[in-house]
Design a protein around this motif. Structure first.
Motif, PDB file in Angstrom:
ATOM      1  N   GLU A   1       8.843  -9.435  12.842  1.00 10.54           N
ATOM      2  CA  GLU A   1       8.316 -10.484  13.716  1.00 10.54           C
ATOM      3  C   GLU A   1       9.259 -11.677  13.646  1.00 10.54           C
ATOM      4  O   GLU A   1       9.379 -12.318  12.607  1.00 10.54           O
ATOM      5  N   PRO A   2       9.966 -12.000  14.729  1.00 10.07           N
ATOM      6  CA  PRO A   2      10.810 -13.203  14.724  1.00 10.07           C
ATOM      7  C   PRO A   2       9.914 -14.445  14.728  1.00 10.07           C
ATOM      8  O   PRO A   2       9.451 -14.894  15.768  1.00 10.07           O
ATOM      9  N   ARG A   3       9.680 -14.984  13.542  1.00  8.18           N
ATOM     10  CA  ARG A   3       8.683 -16.044  13.395  1.00  8.18           C
ATOM     11  C   ARG A   3       9.265 -17.329  12.810  1.00  8.18           C
ATOM     12  O   ARG A   3       8.784 -18.426  13.119  1.00  8.18           O
ATOM     13  N   SER A   4      10.251 -17.230  11.935  1.00  7.61           N
ATOM     14  CA  SER A   4      10.831 -18.445  11.361  1.00  7.61           C
ATOM     15  C   SER A   4      11.556 -19.221  12.456  1.00  7.61           C
ATOM     16  O   SER A   4      11.930 -18.674  13.501  1.00  7.61           O
ATOM     17  N   ASN A   5      11.749 -20.504  12.214  1.00  8.06           N
ATOM     18  CA  ASN A   5      12.372 -21.337  13.236  1.00  8.06           C
ATOM     19  C   ASN A   5      13.822 -20.941  13.515  1.00  8.06           C
ATOM     20  O   ASN A   5      14.362 -21.299  14.556  1.00  8.06           O
ATOM     21  N   THR A   6      14.442 -20.219  12.595  1.00  6.18           N
ATOM     22  CA  THR A   6      15.790 -19.720  12.838  1.00  6.18           C
ATOM     23  C   THR A   6      15.753 -18.401  13.598  1.00  6.18           C
ATOM     24  O   THR A   6      16.472 -18.227  14.594  1.00  6.18           O
ATOM     25  N   LEU A   7      14.922 -17.457  13.163  1.00  8.98           N
ATOM     26  CA  LEU A   7      14.875 -16.157  13.822  1.00  8.98           C
ATOM     27  C   LEU A   7      14.343 -16.251  15.249  1.00  8.98           C
ATOM     28  O   LEU A   7      14.635 -15.384  16.077  1.00  8.98           O
ATOM     29  N   ARG A   8      13.568 -17.263  15.556  1.00  7.98           N
ATOM     30  CA  ARG A   8      13.049 -17.414  16.925  1.00  7.98           C
ATOM     31  C   ARG A   8      14.131 -17.862  17.904  1.00  7.98           C
ATOM     32  O   ARG A   8      13.915 -17.819  19.116  1.00  7.98           O
ATOM     33  N   ARG A   9      15.268 -18.261  17.370  1.00  5.11           N
ATOM     34  CA  ARG A   9      16.378 -18.719  18.194  1.00  5.11           C
ATOM     35  C   ARG A   9      17.512 -17.700  18.172  1.00  5.11           C
ATOM     36  O   ARG A   9      17.664 -16.961  17.213  1.00  5.11           O
ATOM     37  N   LYS A  10      18.328 -17.708  19.216  1.00  6.83           N
ATOM     38  CA  LYS A  10      19.361 -16.682  19.344  1.00  6.83           C
ATOM     39  C   LYS A  10      20.674 -17.056  18.665  1.00  6.83           C
ATOM     40  O   LYS A  10      21.643 -16.308  18.737  1.00  6.83           O
ATOM     41  N   VAL A  11      20.688 -18.182  17.955  1.00  7.25           N
ATOM     42  CA  VAL A  11      21.934 -18.677  17.389  1.00  7.25           C
ATOM     43  C   VAL A  11      22.536 -17.681  16.399  1.00  7.25           C
ATOM     44  O   VAL A  11      23.758 -17.611  16.253  1.00  7.25           O
ATOM     45  N   LEU A  12      21.701 -16.873  15.734  1.00  8.58           N
ATOM     46  CA  LEU A  12      22.200 -15.885  14.773  1.00  8.58           C
ATOM     47  C   LEU A  12      21.871 -14.458  15.226  1.00  8.58           C
ATOM     48  O   LEU A  12      21.683 -13.559  14.402  1.00  8.58           O
TER      49      LEU A  12
ATOM     50  N   ASP B 281       0.841  -1.193   0.000  1.00  8.96           N
ATOM     51  CA  ASP B 281       0.000   0.000   0.000  1.00  8.96           C
ATOM     52  C   ASP B 281       0.881   1.249   0.000  1.00  8.96           C
ATOM     53  O   ASP B 281       2.046   1.202   0.439  1.00  8.96           O
ATOM     54  N   VAL B 282       0.331   2.340  -0.506  1.00  9.43           N
ATOM     55  CA  VAL B 282       0.952   3.660  -0.391  1.00  9.43           C
ATOM     56  C   VAL B 282      -0.130   4.601   0.119  1.00  9.43           C
ATOM     57  O   VAL B 282      -1.130   4.839  -0.563  1.00  9.43           O
ATOM     58  N   ILE B 283       0.041   5.117   1.330  1.00 10.59           N
ATOM     59  CA  ILE B 283      -0.975   5.923   1.998  1.00 10.59           C
ATOM     60  C   ILE B 283      -0.333   7.207   2.499  1.00 10.59           C
ATOM     61  O   ILE B 283       0.652   7.157   3.257  1.00 10.59           O
ATOM     62  N   ARG B 284      -0.853   8.337   2.052  1.00 13.88           N
ATOM     63  CA  ARG B 284      -0.319   9.632   2.470  1.00 13.88           C
ATOM     64  C   ARG B 284       1.186   9.745   2.206  1.00 13.88           C
ATOM     65  O   ARG B 284       1.929  10.339   2.986  1.00 13.88           O
ATOM     66  N   GLY B 285       1.611   9.117   1.107  1.00 16.15           N
ATOM     67  CA  GLY B 285       3.024   9.156   0.754  1.00 16.15           C
ATOM     68  C   GLY B 285       3.890   8.167   1.510  1.00 16.15           C
ATOM     69  O   GLY B 285       5.114   8.142   1.340  1.00 16.15           O
ATOM     70  N   ILE B 286       3.272   7.324   2.327  1.00 17.90           N
ATOM     71  CA  ILE B 286       3.994   6.314   3.115  1.00 17.90           C
ATOM     72  C   ILE B 286       3.865   4.973   2.404  1.00 17.90           C
ATOM     73  O   ILE B 286       2.748   4.507   2.144  1.00 17.90           O
ATOM     74  N   THR B 287       4.993   4.348   2.078  1.00 21.11           N
ATOM     75  CA  THR B 287       5.005   3.085   1.338  1.00 21.11           C
ATOM     76  C   THR B 287       5.161   1.919   2.299  1.00 21.11           C
ATOM     77  O   THR B 287       6.094   1.896   3.119  1.00 21.11           O
ATOM     78  N   ILE B 288       4.259   0.951   2.201  1.00 20.43           N
ATOM     79  CA  ILE B 288       4.293  -0.231   3.064  1.00 20.43           C
ATOM     80  C   ILE B 288       4.716  -1.429   2.227  1.00 20.43           C
ATOM     81  O   ILE B 288       4.068  -1.764   1.235  1.00 20.43           O
ATOM     82  N   ILE B 289       5.818  -2.058   2.625  1.00 20.45           N
ATOM     83  CA  ILE B 289       6.411  -3.187   1.910  1.00 20.45           C
ATOM     84  C   ILE B 289       6.238  -4.460   2.725  1.00 20.45           C
ATOM     85  O   ILE B 289       6.441  -4.461   3.943  1.00 20.45           O
ATOM     86  N   ASP B 290       5.890  -5.533   2.051  1.00 20.81           N
ATOM     87  CA  ASP B 290       5.792  -6.859   2.678  1.00 20.81           C
ATOM     88  C   ASP B 290       6.921  -7.733   2.145  1.00 20.81           C
ATOM     89  O   ASP B 290       7.114  -7.832   0.936  1.00 20.81           O
ATOM     90  N   ASP B 291       7.686  -8.337   3.034  1.00 14.90           N
ATOM     91  CA  ASP B 291       8.731  -9.263   2.590  1.00 14.90           C
ATOM     92  C   ASP B 291       8.790 -10.455   3.539  1.00 14.90           C
ATOM     93  O   ASP B 291       8.601 -10.326   4.751  1.00 14.90           O
ATOM     94  N   PHE B 292       9.105 -11.599   2.944  1.00  9.91           N
ATOM     95  CA  PHE B 292       9.048 -12.898   3.630  1.00  9.91           C
ATOM     96  C   PHE B 292      10.311 -13.176   4.460  1.00  9.91           C
ATOM     97  O   PHE B 292      10.469 -14.260   4.985  1.00  9.91           O
ATOM     98  N   ALA B 293      11.213 -12.203   4.556  1.00  5.82           N
ATOM     99  CA  ALA B 293      12.539 -12.401   5.141  1.00  5.82           C
ATOM    100  C   ALA B 293      12.503 -13.311   6.369  1.00  5.82           C
ATOM    101  O   ALA B 293      11.789 -13.061   7.330  1.00  5.82           O
ATOM    102  N   HIS B 294      13.304 -14.371   6.321  1.00  7.51           N
ATOM    103  CA  HIS B 294      13.242 -15.427   7.333  1.00  7.51           C
ATOM    104  C   HIS B 294      14.593 -15.689   7.982  1.00  7.51           C
ATOM    105  O   HIS B 294      14.713 -16.564   8.843  1.00  7.51           O
TER     106      HIS B 294
END
Length: 476
Positions: free
Chosen positions: A371-382, A332-345
């Motif tokens: 949002e730390p949601r992937s099984n890797t991002l939910r862990r502190k290993v990285l 979306d682009v609202i009031r000049g603000i661009t909202i990007i969705d990415d699957f970054a895991h």
């Protein structure tokens, strides 16, 4: 199974690969039913459009009448009522990956795209190149199975009576009864290997275990095959070291078979030169931003060229390639603000996503909501790598770890530590428990020209709808 119409039930049908498999099986003429814990988009929308019923939640009664075959998704384990009934009654069952091989890959040419990052986009690019090539030669029209919705096709799967089948090779485990990676079922005739890094911390003990999986995949490519491999990773180099087939490297190194030169983003496009064995092969351009996407496109070009597709077709296809849903998708682009969705895991994927956004929006203030949601991002290993990746942004907001109670405290990522480290390094960061609190904090501080990258591999509690709604309701 290809000999007659069967009733096939998919337990865990709303996963990306499972829903796509359901569509392929329906095209084969089978009657398909499925079940899941709860139906959720985008795959629930796909299944509804296909007229495939989704039963929820999991229940033994979902297997009435008894199907001819049950496909058990890799998210299911012992204790699931459908798994237990299948075992008790010895119903025929299999995995998604094994059934893909049996039903679709045997007798076809299997082109596999594998790697820790970039495989969904690269698979989509390669499929589109073949689709464009089929305008001149109908025999090249591909069947494919992709772990995302390719926007050029509007779907994640396609089935044609031709020989080529292009498939994303997932290194995640296959099923509770088959802990090997899915891609070992795909027996590639040609293979792209993009990256090899530590990922999927829930199933791989360490980087060495990940490398063993990819080495086994490489070992399946026949002598007559082709392996196209990224040149910028020592892990990739190690994994392809004992390949029996022809190997071609791609990337930025002068000695590589397919070298990228003069990469730039201008006039809304990414443009670069590809030099093959020291000579200019072609100049390529595409709509997608980012060095990582130029690498993905070059890999797809190299494999397609190795299979006999002309550079003219490849250039045309990449120039018209759109994207994959949830990969740098402008929501979306609202009031000049661009909202990007990415699957970054993964921290590397996050870094490359943010670098790409910097190239497209060089003068914008870049916010990241993670949002730390992937099984890797939910862990502190990285954790350290995550902090470095997020420092590319101007402002960072973290949510709490998704289903944190499922991960022991000693293994779990603590977002407050990430926020502390970011603030100490000069990148303003804050932590909020969930989407509602994030929206209430973020929306009043956004101004025209800002870019907000929302990073999650799930629904993120409706934030993709909540933030635009809040911005539209804002008085100034």
């Amino acid at each position: 199974m290809t000999s007659s119409r069967k009733h096939i039930h998919l337990s865990g049908i709303c996963g990306t690969a499972m829903a796509s498999l359901a569509g392929l099986l329906q095209l084969q003429g089978h009657r398909i039913t499925g079940s899941d814990k709860a139906a959720y988009p985008p795959m629930s929308d796909l299944l509804q459009s296909l007229g495939i019923p989704v039963l929820e939640p999991y229940s033994e009664s979902n297997l009435d009448p008894v199907p001819d075959m049950v496909v058990i998704g890799n998210a299911l384990s012992r204790g699931n009522p459908e798994v237990e009934r299948v075992l008790d009654e010895r119903m025929p069952f299999t995995s998604m990956a094994a059934l893909v091989h049996e039903e679709f890959l045997q007798g076809r040419e299997s082109l596999v795209v594998a790697g820790t990052h970039g495989k969904t986009t690269t698979t989509s690019m390669l499929s589109w190149i073949y689709q464009v090539a089929s305008h001149e030669d109908a025999a090249l029209e591909p069947s494919f199975l992709i772990g995302g919705v390719a926007e050029n096709f509007g779907t994640s799967f396609q089935l044609r009576p031709t020989r080529t089948f292009i498939i994303e090779g997932d290194e995640y485990d296959t099923a509770f009864f088959d802990k090997g990676p899915k891609f070992l079922h795909y027996f590639p005739d040609a293979l792209i290997l993009t990256h090899v890094e530590f990922d999927h911390a829930d199933i791989y003990a360490d980087l060495e275990a990940v490398k063993v999986a990819f080495k086994r995949l490489v070992n399946l490519v026949p002598r007559r095959g082709l392996l196209v491999a990224f040149d910028g990773s020592t892990n990739v180099t190690e994994c392809i070291g004992k390949a029996f087939c022809r190997v071609e490297r791609y990337g930025f190194k002068p000695e590589s078979d397919w070298q990228i030169r003069n990469l730039r983003h201008m006039d809304g496009k990414t443009q670069w030169e590809v030099w093959r064995n020291g000579e200019l092969w072609s100049e390529l351009a595409m709509q997608l931003a980012g060095e990582h996407n130029a690498l993905n496109a070059t890999a797809a070009a190299a494999l397609a060229a190795g299979q006999g597709i002309s550079k003219e077709v490849i250039r045309t296809a990449l120039g018209g390639f759109k994207s994959v849903k949830r990969r740098l998708e402008v929501r979306d682009v609202i009031r000049g603000i661009t909202i990007i969705d990415d699957f970054a895991h993964h921290p590397t994927a996050i870094r490359e996503t943010l670098r790409a956004l910097r190239s497209v929006y060089p003068d914008s203030r870049l916010w990241v909501v993670l949002e730390p949601r992937s099984n890797t991002l939910r862990r502190k290993v990285l954790e350290n790598e995550l902090v470095e990746s997020l420092r590319v942004a101007d402002r960072v907001i973290l949510a709490g770890v998704y289903q944190q109670q499922r991960i022991p405290d000693t293994e779990r990522l603590h977002p407050e530590d990430v926020v502390t480290a970011l603030n100490a390094s000069g990148t303003p960061a804050e932590l909020h428990p969930g989407a509602t609190e994030i929206v209430e904090s973020l929306a009043p501080n956004l101004k025209s020209g800002d870019v907000v990258a929302i990073l999650s591999n799930g629904g993120f509690d409706g934030i993709y709808e909540k933030l635009p709604a809040r911005l539209r309701a804002r008085q100034n």
